[in-house]
Design a protein around this motif. Structure first.
Motif, short mmCIF file in Angstrom:
data_model
loop_
_atom_site.label_atom_id
_atom_site.label_comp_id
_atom_site.label_asym_id
_atom_site.label_seq_id
_atom_site.Cartn_x
_atom_site.Cartn_y
_atom_site.Cartn_z
N GLU A 198 31.53 52.25 35.84
CA GLU A 198 30.39 52.44 36.73
C GLU A 198 30.63 53.63 37.65
O GLU A 198 31.76 53.90 38.05
N PHE A 199 29.57 54.34 37.95
CA PHE A 199 29.62 55.42 38.92
C PHE A 199 28.41 55.28 39.83
O PHE A 199 27.46 54.58 39.52
N ARG A 200 28.48 55.95 40.98
CA ARG A 200 27.43 55.79 41.99
C ARG A 200 26.36 56.87 41.85
O ARG A 200 26.66 58.03 41.62
N LEU A 201 25.14 56.43 42.04
CA LEU A 201 23.97 57.31 41.99
C LEU A 201 23.12 57.10 43.23
O LEU A 201 23.16 56.03 43.83
N GLN A 202 22.32 58.11 43.52
CA GLN A 202 21.19 57.94 44.42
C GLN A 202 19.97 58.34 43.61
O GLN A 202 19.94 59.42 43.01
N LEU B 273 26.98 60.56 43.11
CA LEU B 273 27.85 60.58 44.28
C LEU B 273 29.30 60.53 43.81
O LEU B 273 29.75 59.53 43.26
N HIS B 274 30.01 61.62 44.01
CA HIS B 274 31.41 61.69 43.59
C HIS B 274 32.33 61.03 44.60
O HIS B 274 33.37 60.49 44.26
N ASP B 275 31.94 61.08 45.88
CA ASP B 275 32.63 60.39 46.96
C ASP B 275 31.66 60.35 48.14
O ASP B 275 30.49 60.66 47.97
N GLU B 276 32.15 60.01 49.32
CA GLU B 276 31.26 59.85 50.47
C GLU B 276 30.62 61.16 50.92
O GLU B 276 29.59 61.16 51.57
N VAL B 277 31.24 62.28 50.61
CA VAL B 277 30.74 63.57 51.08
C VAL B 277 30.13 64.41 49.97
O VAL B 277 29.15 65.11 50.17
N HIS B 278 30.70 64.34 48.77
CA HIS B 278 30.28 65.20 47.67
C HIS B 278 29.30 64.49 46.74
O HIS B 278 29.60 63.42 46.22
N ARG B 279 28.15 65.16 46.58
CA ARG B 279 27.17 64.62 45.65
C ARG B 279 26.64 65.77 44.81
O ARG B 279 26.60 66.92 45.25
N ASP C 292 21.38 52.69 56.29
CA ASP C 292 20.32 53.51 55.73
C ASP C 292 20.77 54.97 55.60
O ASP C 292 21.85 55.36 56.04
N LEU C 293 19.94 55.77 54.97
CA LEU C 293 20.27 57.16 54.67
C LEU C 293 20.62 57.94 55.93
O LEU C 293 21.60 58.68 55.96
N ALA C 294 19.84 57.78 56.99
CA ALA C 294 20.10 58.54 58.22
C ALA C 294 21.49 58.23 58.79
O ALA C 294 22.19 59.13 59.24
N GLU C 295 21.89 56.96 58.75
CA GLU C 295 23.21 56.58 59.26
C GLU C 295 24.32 57.21 58.43
O GLU C 295 25.34 57.64 58.98
N ILE C 296 24.15 57.26 57.12
CA ILE C 296 25.16 57.86 56.24
C ILE C 296 25.31 59.34 56.53
O ILE C 296 26.42 59.85 56.69
N VAL C 297 24.19 60.04 56.63
CA VAL C 297 24.21 61.48 56.90
C VAL C 297 24.85 61.74 58.25
O VAL C 297 25.73 62.59 58.39
N LEU C 298 24.42 61.00 59.28
CA LEU C 298 24.96 61.20 60.63
C LEU C 298 26.46 60.93 60.68
O LEU C 298 27.22 61.72 61.27
N ALA C 299 26.91 59.86 60.07
CA ALA C 299 28.34 59.53 60.06
C ALA C 299 29.16 60.64 59.42
O ALA C 299 30.23 61.01 59.92
N ASN C 300 28.67 61.21 58.31
CA ASN C 300 29.40 62.30 57.64
C ASN C 300 29.49 63.53 58.53
O ASN C 300 30.53 64.20 58.58
N LEU C 301 28.42 63.85 59.24
CA LEU C 301 28.42 65.04 60.10
C LEU C 301 29.33 64.86 61.32
O LEU C 301 30.03 65.79 61.71
N VAL C 302 29.32 63.67 61.90
CA VAL C 302 30.21 63.39 63.03
C VAL C 302 31.66 63.48 62.56
O VAL C 302 32.52 64.05 63.25
N GLU C 303 31.94 62.96 61.37
CA GLU C 303 33.28 63.03 60.80
C GLU C 303 33.73 64.48 60.60
O GLU C 303 34.91 64.80 60.71
#
Length: 146
Positions: free
Chosen positions: A61-65, A12-18, A106-117
């Motif tokens: 440290e960097f973020r992963l899923q 995960l490079h940031d909230e939108v780009h992975r 959870d994953l669904a909330e993250i995806v939904l928030a990004n799309l609404v944004e």
């Protein structure tokens, strides 16, 4: 310690780009040390050498899923550091230390928030939500239009 198959991994490079990493094989080991620490080993194509060398040299440290056992499982969020890189003729092995990050979103909330944004609404929002949720879970879409 418990060992599991590493089914998928994304940086995960940031909230939108992975960046999804194509694994040849991988293991993830729960150290069971009450501090949520894991050991991650991936066997990859050498095309990722520059990326993981840069992450190792940064020593941050960097973020992963990570998705454990089956691609259809929800990914878990981790903070990781590259411990070592072993280069082979056409492939490489990357060993990382990871810290499981438990958050209440959870994953669904993250995806939904990004799309609404991004300004999606109505049918377009629903269609893209289903598409991205399936994509992140590694589920192939078989129904036309999701």
């Amino acid at each position: 310690m418990k060992t599991f198959k590493l089914a998928a991994l994304s940086i995960l490079h940031d909230e939108v780009h992975r960046e999804d990493i194509s694994l040849i094989d991988g293991l993830i080991i729960n150290k069971e040390d009450n501090r949520n620490r894991w050991l991650i080993e991936m066997y990859l194509d050498k095309k990722y050498e520059e990326l993981f060398s840069r992450l190792q040299q940064a020593n941050e440290e960097f973020r992963l899923q990570v998705t454990i056992s089956h691609k259809s499982n929800d990914p878990a969020n981790m903070l990781a550091t590259v411990r070592s890189i072993t280069r082979m003729s056409e492939h490489m092995s990357v060993l990382m230390d990871g810290l499981l990050v438990r958050n209440k979103t959870d994953l669904a909330e993250i995806v939904l928030a990004n799309l609404v944004e991004q300004g999606l609404q109505g049918e377009a929002l629903l269609k893209e939500f289903k598409h991205q949720l399936h994509e992140r879970r590694g589920i192939k879409e078989t129904v036309k239009g999701v």
